[in-house]
Design a protein around this motif. Structure first.
Motif, PDB file in Angstrom:
ATOM      1  N   GLN A 152       0.850  -1.182   0.000  1.00  0.00           N
ATOM      2  CA  GLN A 152       0.000   0.000   0.000  1.00  0.00           C
ATOM      3  C   GLN A 152       0.889   1.237   0.000  1.00  0.00           C
ATOM      4  N   PRO A 153       0.446   2.307  -0.648  1.00  0.00           N
ATOM      5  CA  PRO A 153       1.254   3.528  -0.694  1.00  0.00           C
ATOM      6  C   PRO A 153       1.250   4.237   0.658  1.00  0.00           C
ATOM      7  N   LEU A 154       2.421   4.639   1.103  1.00  0.00           N
ATOM      8  CA  LEU A 154       2.538   5.352   2.376  1.00  0.00           C
ATOM      9  C   LEU A 154       3.885   6.047   2.451  1.00  0.00           C
ATOM     10  N   ASP A 155       4.039   6.874   3.485  1.00  0.00           N
ATOM     11  CA  ASP A 155       5.324   7.505   3.761  1.00  0.00           C
ATOM     12  C   ASP A 155       6.097   6.575   4.688  1.00  0.00           C
ATOM     13  N   LEU A 156       7.104   5.924   4.140  1.00  0.00           N
ATOM     14  CA  LEU A 156       7.828   4.907   4.893  1.00  0.00           C
ATOM     15  C   LEU A 156       8.519   5.493   6.113  1.00  0.00           C
ATOM     16  N   SER A 157       8.905   6.769   6.054  1.00  0.00           N
ATOM     17  CA  SER A 157       9.599   7.367   7.192  1.00  0.00           C
ATOM     18  C   SER A 157       8.721   7.366   8.440  1.00  0.00           C
ATOM     19  N   GLU A 158       7.414   7.516   8.267  1.00  0.00           N
ATOM     20  CA  GLU A 158       6.512   7.493   9.418  1.00  0.00           C
ATOM     21  C   GLU A 158       6.469   6.103  10.053  1.00  0.00           C
ATOM     22  N   ASP A 169      17.844   9.091  11.104  1.00  0.00           N
ATOM     23  CA  ASP A 169      17.996   9.989   9.952  1.00  0.00           C
ATOM     24  C   ASP A 169      17.037   9.481   8.874  1.00  0.00           C
ATOM     25  N   LEU A 170      15.818   9.993   8.902  1.00  0.00           N
ATOM     26  CA  LEU A 170      14.750   9.443   8.086  1.00  0.00           C
ATOM     27  C   LEU A 170      14.300  10.476   7.062  1.00  0.00           C
ATOM     28  N   ALA A 171      14.637  10.230   5.806  1.00  0.00           N
ATOM     29  CA  ALA A 171      14.197  11.114   4.726  1.00  0.00           C
ATOM     30  C   ALA A 171      12.779  10.742   4.314  1.00  0.00           C
ATOM     31  N   PRO A 172      11.920  11.717   4.060  1.00  0.00           N
ATOM     32  CA  PRO A 172      10.560  11.398   3.593  1.00  0.00           C
ATOM     33  C   PRO A 172      10.624  10.558   2.317  1.00  0.00           C
ATOM     34  N   CYS A 173       9.816   9.540   2.279  1.00  0.00           N
ATOM     35  CA  CYS A 173       9.895   8.611   1.143  1.00  0.00           C
ATOM     36  C   CYS A 173       8.538   7.963   0.922  1.00  0.00           C
ATOM     37  N   THR A 213      30.669  -3.990   7.268  1.00  0.00           N
ATOM     38  CA  THR A 213      31.367  -3.399   8.416  1.00  0.00           C
ATOM     39  C   THR A 213      31.655  -1.939   8.099  1.00  0.00           C
ATOM     40  N   VAL A 214      31.137  -1.033   8.928  1.00  0.00           N
ATOM     41  CA  VAL A 214      31.291   0.403   8.706  1.00  0.00           C
ATOM     42  C   VAL A 214      31.861   1.022   9.974  1.00  0.00           C
ATOM     43  N   ASP A 215      33.023   1.643   9.850  1.00  0.00           N
ATOM     44  CA  ASP A 215      33.681   2.306  10.985  1.00  0.00           C
ATOM     45  C   ASP A 215      33.817   1.383  12.194  1.00  0.00           C
ATOM     46  N   GLY A 216      34.125   0.111  11.918  1.00  0.00           N
ATOM     47  CA  GLY A 216      34.331  -0.838  12.996  1.00  0.00           C
ATOM     48  C   GLY A 216      33.068  -1.430  13.560  1.00  0.00           C
ATOM     49  N   GLY A 217      31.917  -0.984  13.083  1.00  0.00           N
ATOM     50  CA  GLY A 217      30.650  -1.509  13.579  1.00  0.00           C
ATOM     51  C   GLY A 217      29.905  -2.271  12.506  1.00  0.00           C
ATOM     52  N   ALA A 218      28.757  -2.794  12.892  1.00  0.00           N
ATOM     53  CA  ALA A 218      27.936  -3.574  11.962  1.00  0.00           C
ATOM     54  C   ALA A 218      26.866  -2.680  11.359  1.00  0.00           C
ATOM     55  N   CYS A 219      26.658  -2.846  10.068  1.00  0.00           N
ATOM     56  CA  CYS A 219      25.608  -2.114   9.370  1.00  0.00           C
ATOM     57  C   CYS A 219      24.788  -3.121   8.562  1.00  0.00           C
ATOM     58  N   PHE A 220      23.540  -3.309   8.971  1.00  0.00           N
ATOM     59  CA  PHE A 220      22.620  -4.189   8.252  1.00  0.00           C
ATOM     60  C   PHE A 220      21.682  -3.325   7.426  1.00  0.00           C
ATOM     61  N   SER A 221      21.486  -3.722   6.177  1.00  0.00           N
ATOM     62  CA  SER A 221      20.738  -2.894   5.231  1.00  0.00           C
ATOM     63  C   SER A 221      19.647  -3.696   4.543  1.00  0.00           C
ATOM     64  N   MET A 222      18.565  -2.997   4.238  1.00  0.00           N
ATOM     65  CA  MET A 222      17.500  -3.518   3.376  1.00  0.00           C
ATOM     66  C   MET A 222      17.350  -2.568   2.193  1.00  0.00           C
ATOM     67  N   VAL A 223      17.299  -3.127   0.992  1.00  0.00           N
ATOM     68  CA  VAL A 223      17.123  -2.340  -0.223  1.00  0.00           C
ATOM     69  C   VAL A 223      16.010  -2.989  -1.032  1.00  0.00           C
ATOM     70  N   PHE A 224      15.038  -2.192  -1.462  1.00  0.00           N
ATOM     71  CA  PHE A 224      13.935  -2.725  -2.263  1.00  0.00           C
ATOM     72  C   PHE A 224      13.335  -1.609  -3.110  1.00  0.00           C
ATOM     73  N   PRO A 225      12.624  -1.953  -4.185  1.00  0.00           N
ATOM     74  CA  PRO A 225      12.038  -0.935  -5.070  1.00  0.00           C
ATOM     75  C   PRO A 225      10.931  -0.146  -4.377  1.00  0.00           C
ATOM     76  N   ARG A 226      10.700   1.059  -4.862  1.00  0.00           N
ATOM     77  CA  ARG A 226       9.674   1.919  -4.279  1.00  0.00           C
ATOM     78  C   ARG A 226       8.281   1.544  -4.745  1.00  0.00           C
ATOM     79  N   ARG A 227       8.153   1.005  -5.965  1.00  0.00           N
ATOM     80  CA  ARG A 227       6.846   0.763  -6.556  1.00  0.00           C
ATOM     81  C   ARG A 227       6.561  -0.727  -6.661  1.00  0.00           C
ATOM     82  N   ALA A 228       5.271  -1.068  -6.642  1.00  0.00           N
ATOM     83  CA  ALA A 228       4.872  -2.473  -6.694  1.00  0.00           C
ATOM     84  C   ALA A 228       5.278  -3.128  -8.000  1.00  0.00           C
ATOM     85  N   GLY A 229       5.140  -2.417  -9.130  1.00  0.00           N
ATOM     86  CA  GLY A 229       5.517  -2.987 -10.415  1.00  0.00           C
ATOM     87  C   GLY A 229       6.996  -3.305 -10.476  1.00  0.00           C
ATOM     88  N   GLN A 230       7.817  -2.409  -9.924  1.00  0.00           N
ATOM     89  CA  GLN A 230       9.258  -2.659  -9.893  1.00  0.00           C
ATOM     90  C   GLN A 230       9.562  -3.838  -8.974  1.00  0.00           C
TER      91      GLN A 230
END
Length: 368
Positions: free
Chosen positions: A207-213, A236-240, A338-355
């Motif tokens: 569903q469409p929403l502002d993920l930062s919220e 650090d949450l950019a509106p999306c 590993t970023v600056d000696g620490g752990a960084c876990f990331s999730m990356v996914f498309p913004r749109r359902a079709g993508q």
């Protein structure tokens, strides 16, 4: 024969060789027969105008035909054995697998028959994957039983103590029972999420929403527990605007923050949300100690639990598996760095359902 495979080429060549050999044998045999008879015993060939062969000629023709047939049979039997051998091996191996022997493998034999060799290789690949799947089911059953045993045992013991009057139903005891129930509920939901994804049945209700919220709501929920454990939470949450399943995304972020709380040193933890063209990226970074190089490649596999050098195994080993499953269900992925000696876990996914639908693929999840 450019479009003919190895097996077809062998059949064609064998038939051509057998035919040519038969014709050459017949011609050569008749030539030798007439040459010898005319020179040595011409009386055996009556000189008449009748076109039908004589009895001796019929006998020679029959003998040559039998010899040619013998050559063809020998060539056909040789080819048939080469073709049938791998098929028989596959059939025998299939019967043994049906009887429960998952370690058996078929033998290709003559690999010049590319189609038969490919069949054997594909069968062996199927048998190998079936064996791995069977082993995975056994590991899953054992791991699930182990993970469920601890909270169920604690609940059973304390409830039995309440029933016997050993414990008084005071607020601390009731809160501890609620905590165990919540942990059991999270564990069951994590198991359900990973199992559904591995079975290809994990549905996401986009569903469409502002993920930062949504991310901010999870951070506010988890922040008191993190601060009580000594962490300083920064967001650090950019509106999306994007199309996601909010319940699944919240589940994944909670798993990442629980992972930080369980494994990281008490320090600053940064939750970052940013948009990169048509993709969304969520990072959860802490100040260490991070994962060891030998464990990092397996961090997202189910029931792979991390043990630091100063303590025992921690967690159920499902948190990161859930994160990866949810990311892939949205058409993306999850990763560790590993970023600056620490752990960084990331999730990356498309913004749109079709993508997301175009990017999604049935990849077996890996989780910790």
């Amino acid at each position: 024969m450019a479009g003919i495979g190895g097996l077809g080429r062998q059949i064609v060549l064998s038939m051509v060789v057998a035919t040519i050999a038969s014709v050459l044998l017949t011609i050569t045999g008749l030539y030798v027969f007439y040459g010898v008879v005319i020179r040595m015993a011409p009386h055996l060939l009556p000189m008449t105008q009748h076109w039908m062969p004589s009895q001796i000629e019929w006998m020679v023709i029959l003998a040559l035909c039998l010899a040619a047939a013998g050559i063809t049979v020998i060539a056909a039997l040789r080819l048939a054995r080469r073709i049938v051998a791998p098929l028989v091996s596959v059939a025998r191996s299939a019967r043994r697998i049906a009887d429960g022997d998952l370690e058996v493998r078929a033998e290709a034999g003559d690999r010049s028959l590319s189609e038969a060799a490919t069949l054997v290789d594909d069968f062996n690949l199927l048998a190998e994957r079936l064996e791995r799947a069977s082993q995975a089911v056994m590991r899953w059953n054992a791991s699930i039983a182990h993970e469920l045993r601890t909270p169920v045992t604690i609940l059973s013991g304390r409830l039995q103590g309440l029933a016997d009057g050993v414990f008084q139903p005071d607020p601390p005891l009731l809160r501890s029972l609620v905590t165990q129930v919540e942990a059991l509920t999270r564990l069951i939901e994590d198991l359900r999420t990973v199992s559904l994804f591995e079975g290809g049945r994990l549905d996401v209700r986009l569903q469409p929403l502002d993920l930062s919220e949504e991310v901010e709501a999870v951070v506010r929920l988890m922040q008191p527990g993190l601060e009580a454990a000594g962490f300083t939470v920064e967001a650090d949450l950019a509106p999306c605007r994007c199309e996601v399943d909010p319940a699944r995304i919240r589940q994944a972020i909670m798993a990442l923050l629980e992972n930080v709380k369980r494994h990281a040193h008490p320090a600053r933890v940064l939750i970052r949300l940013k948009r990169d063209r048509d993709q969304v990226r969520i990072d959860v970074a802490d100040r260490g100690p991070g994962l060891t190089p030998d464990f990092a490649p397996y961090a997202f596999e189910p029931f792979r639990r991390y043990m630091d050098h100063e303590g025992p195994l921690k967690g159920s080993g499902l948190g990161l598996a859930v994160v990866l499953a949810i990311a892939q269900a949205h058409g993306g992925t999850a990763s560790y760095a590993t970023v600056d000696g620490g752990a960084c876990f990331s999730m990356v996914f498309p913004r749109r359902a079709g993508q997301a639908r175009r990017a999604a693929s049935p990849v077996t999840p890996r989780g910790s």
